[in-house]
Write a protein that holds these residues in place. Structure first.
Motif, short mmCIF file in Angstrom:
data_model
loop_
_atom_site.label_atom_id
_atom_site.label_comp_id
_atom_site.label_asym_id
_atom_site.label_seq_id
_atom_site.Cartn_x
_atom_site.Cartn_y
_atom_site.Cartn_z
N LEU A 58 0.39 24.70 -6.12
CA LEU A 58 -0.64 24.08 -5.29
C LEU A 58 -0.04 23.37 -4.07
N LEU A 59 1.05 22.66 -4.28
CA LEU A 59 1.67 21.92 -3.18
C LEU A 59 2.28 22.85 -2.14
N GLU A 60 2.75 23.99 -2.56
CA GLU A 60 3.26 24.96 -1.60
C GLU A 60 2.12 25.56 -0.79
N HIS A 61 0.97 25.68 -1.45
CA HIS A 61 -0.18 26.29 -0.79
C HIS A 61 -0.81 25.32 0.21
N THR A 62 -0.79 24.04 -0.11
CA THR A 62 -1.29 23.01 0.80
C THR A 62 -0.59 21.70 0.44
N THR B 111 10.41 28.09 4.79
CA THR B 111 11.17 27.34 5.77
C THR B 111 10.38 26.10 6.18
N VAL B 112 11.06 25.18 6.85
CA VAL B 112 10.38 23.99 7.36
C VAL B 112 9.25 24.39 8.29
N ASP B 113 9.50 25.39 9.13
CA ASP B 113 8.45 25.82 10.06
C ASP B 113 7.25 26.40 9.32
N ASP B 114 7.51 27.14 8.23
CA ASP B 114 6.41 27.65 7.41
C ASP B 114 5.53 26.50 6.92
N MET B 115 6.19 25.47 6.36
CA MET B 115 5.44 24.37 5.77
C MET B 115 4.73 23.54 6.84
N LEU B 116 5.34 23.41 8.00
CA LEU B 116 4.68 22.69 9.08
C LEU B 116 3.42 23.42 9.53
N GLN B 117 3.47 24.76 9.52
CA GLN B 117 2.29 25.54 9.87
C GLN B 117 1.17 25.32 8.85
N VAL B 118 1.55 25.28 7.56
CA VAL B 118 0.55 24.98 6.52
C VAL B 118 -0.07 23.60 6.78
N GLY B 119 0.80 22.63 7.12
CA GLY B 119 0.31 21.28 7.42
C GLY B 119 -0.64 21.26 8.60
N GLU B 120 -0.31 22.02 9.66
CA GLU B 120 -1.18 22.08 10.84
C GLU B 120 -2.57 22.59 10.46
N LYS B 121 -2.60 23.64 9.63
CA LYS B 121 -3.89 24.20 9.23
C LYS B 121 -4.67 23.23 8.36
N LEU B 122 -3.95 22.50 7.51
CA LEU B 122 -4.64 21.51 6.68
C LEU B 122 -5.25 20.41 7.53
N LEU B 123 -4.51 19.94 8.53
CA LEU B 123 -5.03 18.89 9.40
C LEU B 123 -6.25 19.39 10.17
N THR C 73 0.86 -1.17 0.00
CA THR C 73 0.00 0.00 0.00
C THR C 73 0.90 1.23 0.00
N VAL C 74 1.01 1.86 -1.16
CA VAL C 74 1.94 2.97 -1.32
C VAL C 74 1.19 4.29 -1.13
N THR C 75 1.67 5.07 -0.17
CA THR C 75 1.14 6.41 0.05
C THR C 75 2.19 7.41 -0.42
N THR C 76 1.82 8.23 -1.39
CA THR C 76 2.76 9.19 -1.95
C THR C 76 2.73 10.48 -1.14
N ARG C 77 3.90 10.96 -0.75
CA ARG C 77 4.02 12.19 0.02
C ARG C 77 4.82 13.22 -0.78
N TRP C 78 4.55 14.47 -0.52
CA TRP C 78 5.37 15.54 -1.08
C TRP C 78 6.48 15.86 -0.10
N SER C 79 7.72 15.97 -0.58
CA SER C 79 8.87 16.14 0.32
C SER C 79 9.11 17.60 0.71
N GLY C 80 8.15 18.48 0.38
CA GLY C 80 8.34 19.88 0.70
C GLY C 80 8.42 20.19 2.18
N LEU C 81 7.85 19.32 3.02
CA LEU C 81 7.96 19.54 4.46
C LEU C 81 9.31 19.10 5.00
N LEU C 82 10.06 18.34 4.23
CA LEU C 82 11.41 17.94 4.63
C LEU C 82 12.45 18.87 4.02
#
Length: 683
Positions: A590-594, A522-534, A506-515
């Motif tokens: 799009l991936l940078e936005h979410t 910055t990583v912190d910027d992208m983590l904040q985007v991820g928090e809002k998405l969750l 079962t392959v789940t594809t991830r975008w490496s922009g958070l790494l």
């Protein structure tokens, strides 16, 4: 033997008193520890409002039985104590503080009468109350009572006659000392200066004390409290501990012969001020090994008692895997013993002096394997607190327990790293169980699609032995890649070990922009985007992605204008058809936005509405349902499945709590190649 735990009512209630009384009673009646005769309810008295008469009658009965047995009476009084200005201590048995002294027990009188009970071979009294130093009987009762001083008496008290005692610390720490034993103390634990010193180190904020008198005319052993548990283990080191000890001793002096914990302790005590026979560094290492031996002994004692009865060779292998111990160590034949695992973690897993993270991971793994997932056993909690490992054990156990319902299997994370260029230069691999990292490795690859597939195949092959040893099949793989790789070379379509990756996993594809965040973020910027998405995904009103109209993708500027009206991480964006041009720029925007995106697998989409309806229908099961649909499509089974068929036609770069936790953890670590990290750092 008699343990009395007298509880009070209302606001004067002592938290933990019942547990402390039962714990002390348990070690005292243990044949291998205290060695006292267990008389059931007659040797343990706990309650509120016991009353003076009931307690005195129980003490009288215990003294008579000890006299008949020709043994020593051990009497423990736990509860509230009263005695203003150093007056005689009264043990609150009425259940109410500040009751009349006539309703409570005068401890000096009780002890004086008991030690003068005719024929009694000795009295050991343990008093864990406030002001307990006031429990000492008058001198005349000791030296000139009915026994005319022919008595043996030891009184261990929790605090002086003028000081309070806290949290039943004397009882609980004494219980632990009995369980752990004392290296170098011989076969018995005695109430002496060494014991008081160790209690004093463990009980901050109060001053325990000891009073002894030996006027007995009998020839025999001194009064002792318990068998010394350490004596049976001090000369019984496993092969790993012996090797660590020999290596440390040789650094001091090749001719020095030390082979047990007791011998090391004695040598260090005799050479405390000097570095005889070796450098200061070598002697310091010997001190560290001696501390490791003590830690290993304490740990082995606890885990053997708590987890040992249900562990098997197979479960011990699983413990080794879940603790992240080296593969070669775990799959050794014959199988590793419990002692082997504890000693390896103790002597090879310390991250720094006094810290034992790998040992904590081993204990957490044992708790997980044996089913203690919601609450650690009390003895393990006490052990962790003693070694200041509580947070590490709790965190690791929480990580191990974080598994999808019904899926207790490992997960492989593969990051296709490009180091800022357009080509993948290596595959970084992490093997996880829940959210706990078991091991990690780096696989360099040659440029080109062929090199990436070869490195991915190596990574999957590397993970297999771990899963096989743990008898946990590997079927979940997360693959993270940059935008261009996601679009041009779908990871699930890579042929790995002669089959497409999506066929067996079962392959789940991830975008490496958070790494590795894009330029300007910055990583912190992208983590904040991820928090809002969750947060938006967790909204009960969320029933699917936000489908992007075709007219909004005519050019990047138009898309940026559209996205500027939506908050970062507000939606999972989805496309039912691809733009005619600049797809890579559109996808990047799009991936940078979410960090989550759904798009069609092929350029030509026959029915966009059907795809949108399928994604909406299976929304709560995404992204795993996409992988399931694609696997059925590859096998041909999905051709007739009208429900799942359309779902096989889409791809997703998915963000969820597990991926967010992984990225957040990576953001807090030093950037370093996984294969360059030592075992201590990996843990």
């Amino acid at each position: 033997m008699l343990v009395v735990g007298a509880q009070c009512e209302g606001g004067a209630r002592l938290e933990g008193l019942e547990d402390a009384a039962r714990g002390l009673h348990a070690v005292l009646v243990d044949p291998k520890l205290g060695g006292c005769v267990n008389r059931g309810d007659d040797s343990l008295l706990i309650g509120t409002g016991l009353g003076k008469s009931q307690v005195e009658t129980a003490v009288e009965k215990a003294a008579q039985r000890a006299r008949r047995d020709g043994g020593t009476l051990i009497l423990a009084l736990l509860g509230h104590g009263e005695g203003a200005q150093g007056a005689a201590l009264h043990f609150v048995t009425s259940g109410k503080r500040n009751d009349s002294p006539l309703l409570n027990v005068s401890v000096p009188s009780l002890l004086g009468d008991t030690l003068n009970h005719h024929g009694l071979n000795g009295l050991v009294a343990i008093v864990d109350t406030c002001l307990s130093g006031g429990a000492m009987p008058p001198t005349a009762d000791v030296v000139a009572g009915r026994q005319q001083g022919n008595v043996r008496f030891s009184l261990l008290f929790a605090a002086t006659a003028h000081e309070p005692a806290f949290d039943m610390r004397l009882s609980t720490e004494l219980t632990r000392l009995i369980e752990e034993g004392q290296p170098g103390a011989g076969d018995f634990l005695k109430l002496d200066g060494d014991l008081i010193k160790r209690l004093d180190e463990r009980i901050p904020g109060q001053q325990p004390g000891l009073s002894t008198f030996d006027g007995g005319s009998r020839i025999g052993d001194d009064l002792w409290l318990a068998h010394n548990h350490a004596a049976s283990f001090s000369g019984s080191l496993g092969p790993i501990a012996k090797m660590a000890l020999r290596a440390a001793v040789r650094r001091v002096d090749d001719n020095l012969l030390l082979s047990t914990e007791d011998e090391v302790a004695a040598w260090l005590r005799d050479n405390e001020q000097t570095a005889v026979g070796g450098s200061w560094t070598a002697v310091q290492r010997l001190r560290e090994v001696r501390a490791e031996l003590e830690t290993g002994r304490k740990t082995l004692s606890v885990v053997r008692e708590v987890f040992g009865p249900v562990l098997t060779e197979e479960s011990l292998r699983l413990v080794g895997v879940l603790a992240g111990l080296p593969l070669d160590f775990v799959r050794h034949e014959p199988p590793r013993t419990l002692r082997d695992i504890i000693e390896h973690a103790t002597h090879h897993g310390s991250t720094a002096a006094g810290q034992h993270r790998v040992l904590a991971h081993v204990v957490a793994a044992m708790a997980h394997v044996t089913g203690h997932r919601d609450q650690l056993p009390a003895d393990v909690v006490a052990w962790a607190q003693d070694l200041e490992l509580t947070a590490v054990v709790n965190s690791r156990l929480r990580e191990l327990n974080h598994q999808p319902p019904g899926d207790q299997t490992p997960r492989l994370v593969l990051v296709l790293a490009d180091d800022g260029g357009e080509s993948v230069v290596r595959v970084d691999a992490w093997l996880l169980f829940g959210r706990a990292v078991l091991d990690k490795r780096r696989f360099p690859c040659e440029l080109g699609d062929k090199g990436v597939k070869a490195a991915m195949a190596e990574a999957v092959a590397w993970a297999m032995p771990w899963a096989n040893i743990a008898e946990k099949p590997l079927h979940r793989i997360d693959v993270a890649a940059s935008t261009l790789v996601l679009l041009d070379s779908p990871p699930e379509e890579h042929v790995v070990r002669k089959q497409k990756l999506a066929v067996n996993y079962t392959v789940t594809t991830r975008w490496s922009g958070l790494l590795t965040p894009p330029t300007g973020a910055t990583v912190d910027d992208m983590l904040q985007v991820g928090e809002k998405l969750l947060a938006s995904l967790g909204d009960s009103n969320c029933c699917g992605p936000k489908w992007l109209p075709v007219e909004q993708m005519q050019n990047v500027d138009r898309l940026q204008e559209h996205l500027s009206n939506h908050g970062f991480g507000q939606h999972v964006w989805a496309l039912s058809s691809l733009p005619e041009s600049d797809w890579d720029f559109v996808a990047q925007e799009l991936l940078e936005h979410t960090p989550a995106l759904v798009w069609p697998r092929q350029n030509d989409v026959s029915d966009e509405l059907v795809i949108q309806e399928s994604v909406g229908r299976h929304w709560q099961a995404l992204p795993q349902q996409i992988a399931h649909a694609y696997r059925k499509h590859l096998s041909g089974a999905g051709q007739s499945d009208d429900d799942l068929g359309p779902l096989a036609a889409v791809r997703a770069a998915w963000h969820d709590k597990d991926w967010h936790a992984f990225c957040r953890r990576r953001a807090m670590t030093v950037v370093m190649a996984p294969d360059e990290m030592a075992l201590k750092e990996q843990a």
